[in-house]
Design a protein around this motif. Structure first.
Motif, PDB file in Angstrom:
ATOM      1  N   SER A 137       1.166  -1.528   0.050  1.00 55.06           N
ATOM      2  CA  SER A 137       0.129   0.226  -0.055  1.00 55.06           C
ATOM      3  C   SER A 137       1.014   1.191   0.461  1.00 55.06           C
ATOM      4  CB  SER A 137      -1.278   0.377   1.364  1.00 55.06           C
ATOM      5  OG  SER A 137      -2.082  -0.582   1.300  1.00 55.06           O
ATOM      6  N   THR A 138       1.751   0.912   0.668  1.00 52.40           N
ATOM      7  CA  THR A 138       3.098   2.538   0.573  1.00 52.40           C
ATOM      8  C   THR A 138       3.568   2.936  -0.553  1.00 52.40           C
ATOM      9  OG1 THR A 138       3.674   2.089   2.399  1.00 52.40           O
ATOM     10  CG2 THR A 138       4.639   3.566   2.066  1.00 52.40           C
ATOM     11  N   ALA A 139       3.717   1.527  -1.020  1.00 54.06           N
ATOM     12  CA  ALA A 139       4.893   2.109  -2.165  1.00 54.06           C
ATOM     13  C   ALA A 139       3.881   1.973  -3.429  1.00 54.06           C
ATOM     14  CB  ALA A 139       5.081   0.364  -3.198  1.00 54.06           C
ATOM     15  N   LEU A 140       2.755   1.431  -3.491  1.00 56.54           N
ATOM     16  CA  LEU A 140       1.083   2.153  -4.546  1.00 56.54           C
ATOM     17  C   LEU A 140       1.051   3.069  -4.372  1.00 56.54           C
ATOM     18  CD1 LEU A 140      -1.427  -0.659  -5.084  1.00 56.54           C
ATOM     19  CD2 LEU A 140      -0.133   0.643  -6.615  1.00 56.54           C
ATOM     20  N   PHE A 141       0.785   3.963  -2.958  1.00 58.86           N
ATOM     21  CA  PHE A 141       0.496   5.378  -2.857  1.00 58.86           C
ATOM     22  C   PHE A 141       1.539   6.747  -3.473  1.00 58.86           C
ATOM     23  CE2 PHE A 141       0.423   9.465   0.523  1.00 58.86           C
ATOM     24  CZ  PHE A 141      -1.159   9.187   0.365  1.00 58.86           C
ATOM     25  N   ALA A 148      -3.079   6.454 -15.729  1.00 56.10           N
ATOM     26  CA  ALA A 148      -3.715   5.756 -16.940  1.00 56.10           C
ATOM     27  C   ALA A 148      -2.063   4.826 -16.997  1.00 56.10           C
ATOM     28  CB  ALA A 148      -3.701   6.255 -18.040  1.00 56.10           C
ATOM     29  N   VAL A 149      -1.241   5.240 -16.217  1.00 51.92           N
ATOM     30  CA  VAL A 149       0.668   5.072 -16.505  1.00 51.92           C
ATOM     31  C   VAL A 149       0.115   3.846 -15.333  1.00 51.92           C
ATOM     32  CG1 VAL A 149       3.098   5.922 -16.151  1.00 51.92           C
ATOM     33  CG2 VAL A 149       1.176   7.080 -18.015  1.00 51.92           C
ATOM     34  N   LEU A 150      -0.069   4.232 -14.551  1.00 51.95           N
ATOM     35  CA  LEU A 150       0.469   3.602 -13.320  1.00 51.95           C
ATOM     36  C   LEU A 150      -1.092   2.022 -13.156  1.00 51.95           C
ATOM     37  CD1 LEU A 150       0.954   3.380  -9.942  1.00 51.95           C
ATOM     38  CD2 LEU A 150      -1.400   4.357  -9.085  1.00 51.95           C
ATOM     39  N   ALA A 151      -2.005   2.481 -14.249  1.00 50.50           N
ATOM     40  CA  ALA A 151      -2.454   0.693 -14.455  1.00 50.50           C
ATOM     41  C   ALA A 151      -2.066   0.177 -15.263  1.00 50.50           C
ATOM     42  CB  ALA A 151      -4.147   1.697 -15.070  1.00 50.50           C
ATOM     43  N   ARG A 152      -1.117   1.041 -15.977  1.00 55.59           N
ATOM     44  CA  ARG A 152      -0.342   0.032 -17.668  1.00 55.59           C
ATOM     45  C   ARG A 152       0.549  -0.721 -16.805  1.00 55.59           C
ATOM     46  NH1 ARG A 152       0.459   4.069 -21.455  1.00 55.59           N
ATOM     47  NH2 ARG A 152      -1.333   4.990 -20.776  1.00 55.59           N
ATOM     48  N   THR A 153       1.724  -0.180 -16.430  1.00 51.34           N
ATOM     49  CA  THR A 153       2.626  -0.251 -15.425  1.00 51.34           C
ATOM     50  C   THR A 153       2.855  -0.964 -14.812  1.00 51.34           C
ATOM     51  OG1 THR A 153       3.326   1.977 -15.892  1.00 51.34           O
ATOM     52  CG2 THR A 153       5.106   0.510 -14.494  1.00 51.34           C
ATOM     53  N   LEU A 154       1.347  -1.901 -13.438  1.00 50.59           N
ATOM     54  CA  LEU A 154       0.936  -2.509 -12.560  1.00 50.59           C
ATOM     55  C   LEU A 154      -0.071  -3.256 -12.846  1.00 50.59           C
ATOM     56  CD1 LEU A 154       1.522  -0.020  -9.437  1.00 50.59           C
ATOM     57  CD2 LEU A 154       3.320  -1.671 -10.820  1.00 50.59           C
ATOM     58  N   GLY A 155      -0.218  -3.266 -14.553  1.00 54.59           N
ATOM     59  CA  GLY A 155      -1.366  -4.020 -14.504  1.00 54.59           C
ATOM     60  C   GLY A 155      -2.529  -3.885 -13.364  1.00 54.59           C
ATOM     61  N   ILE A 156      -3.219  -3.079 -12.542  1.00 57.04           N
ATOM     62  CA  ILE A 156      -3.993  -2.634 -12.376  1.00 57.04           C
ATOM     63  C   ILE A 156      -5.438  -2.318 -13.152  1.00 57.04           C
ATOM     64  CG2 ILE A 156      -2.785  -2.953  -9.995  1.00 57.04           C
ATOM     65  CD1 ILE A 156      -2.990   0.001  -9.649  1.00 57.04           C
ATOM     66  N   ASP A 157      -6.344  -2.469 -12.877  1.00 57.01           N
ATOM     67  CA  ASP A 157      -7.305  -1.855 -12.936  1.00 57.01           C
ATOM     68  C   ASP A 157      -7.536  -0.378 -13.580  1.00 57.01           C
ATOM     69  OD1 ASP A 157     -10.127  -0.561 -13.074  1.00 57.01           O
ATOM     70  OD2 ASP A 157     -10.825  -2.861 -14.685  1.00 57.01           O
ATOM     71  N   ILE A 158      -8.102   0.159 -14.187  1.00 57.56           N
ATOM     72  CA  ILE A 158      -7.869   2.096 -13.849  1.00 57.56           C
ATOM     73  C   ILE A 158      -8.291   2.454 -13.045  1.00 57.56           C
ATOM     74  CG2 ILE A 158      -9.506   2.268 -16.053  1.00 57.56           C
ATOM     75  CD1 ILE A 158      -6.336   4.228 -15.618  1.00 57.56           C
ATOM     76  N   THR A 159      -9.640   2.242 -12.701  1.00 58.39           N
ATOM     77  CA  THR A 159     -11.087   2.874 -11.768  1.00 58.39           C
ATOM     78  C   THR A 159      -9.673   2.916 -10.190  1.00 58.39           C
ATOM     79  OG1 THR A 159     -11.402   0.102 -11.296  1.00 58.39           O
ATOM     80  CG2 THR A 159     -12.261   2.346 -13.110  1.00 58.39           C
ATOM     81  N   VAL A 160      -8.754   1.558 -10.101  1.00 52.89           N
ATOM     82  CA  VAL A 160      -7.711   1.315  -8.666  1.00 52.89           C
ATOM     83  C   VAL A 160      -6.792   1.906  -9.031  1.00 52.89           C
ATOM     84  CG1 VAL A 160      -6.855  -0.431  -8.052  1.00 52.89           C
ATOM     85  CG2 VAL A 160      -8.558  -1.186  -8.771  1.00 52.89           C
TER      86      VAL A 160
END
Length: 75
Positions: free
Chosen positions: A17-21, A30-42
């Motif tokens: 959680s700290t790293a994501l934050f 959008a870059v966060l989602a694409r880079t980490l492979g997480i859903d854009i809404t997340v």
């Protein structure tokens, strides 16, 4: 794989959680989602949480600066 960090006192969920934050403060959703492979809404939720409410922060900082500091008064 998760046993060793736990034995060392590292809490994996909190560390994640700290790293994501931290990443959310530096990257667009959008870059966060694409880079980490997480859903854009997340990713957007993390980005909004990381942005914070600066108005509330300023108000709290102002209140804490106006409180008497017992360490300075010699009490």
């Amino acid at each position: 794989m998760g046993e060793r960090p736990c034995k060392l006192g590292i809490r994996l969920a909190e560390t994640r959680s700290t790293a994501l934050f931290q990443l959310a403060t530096q990257l667009p959703g959008a870059v966060l989602a694409r880079t980490l492979g997480i859903d854009i809404t997340v990713a957007v939720t993390w980005q909004r949480a990381a942005a914070g409410d600066w108005g509330a922060y300023a108000a709290e900082a102002s209140r804490s600066n106006n409180r008497p500091d017992s360490s300075r008064s010699g009490a």
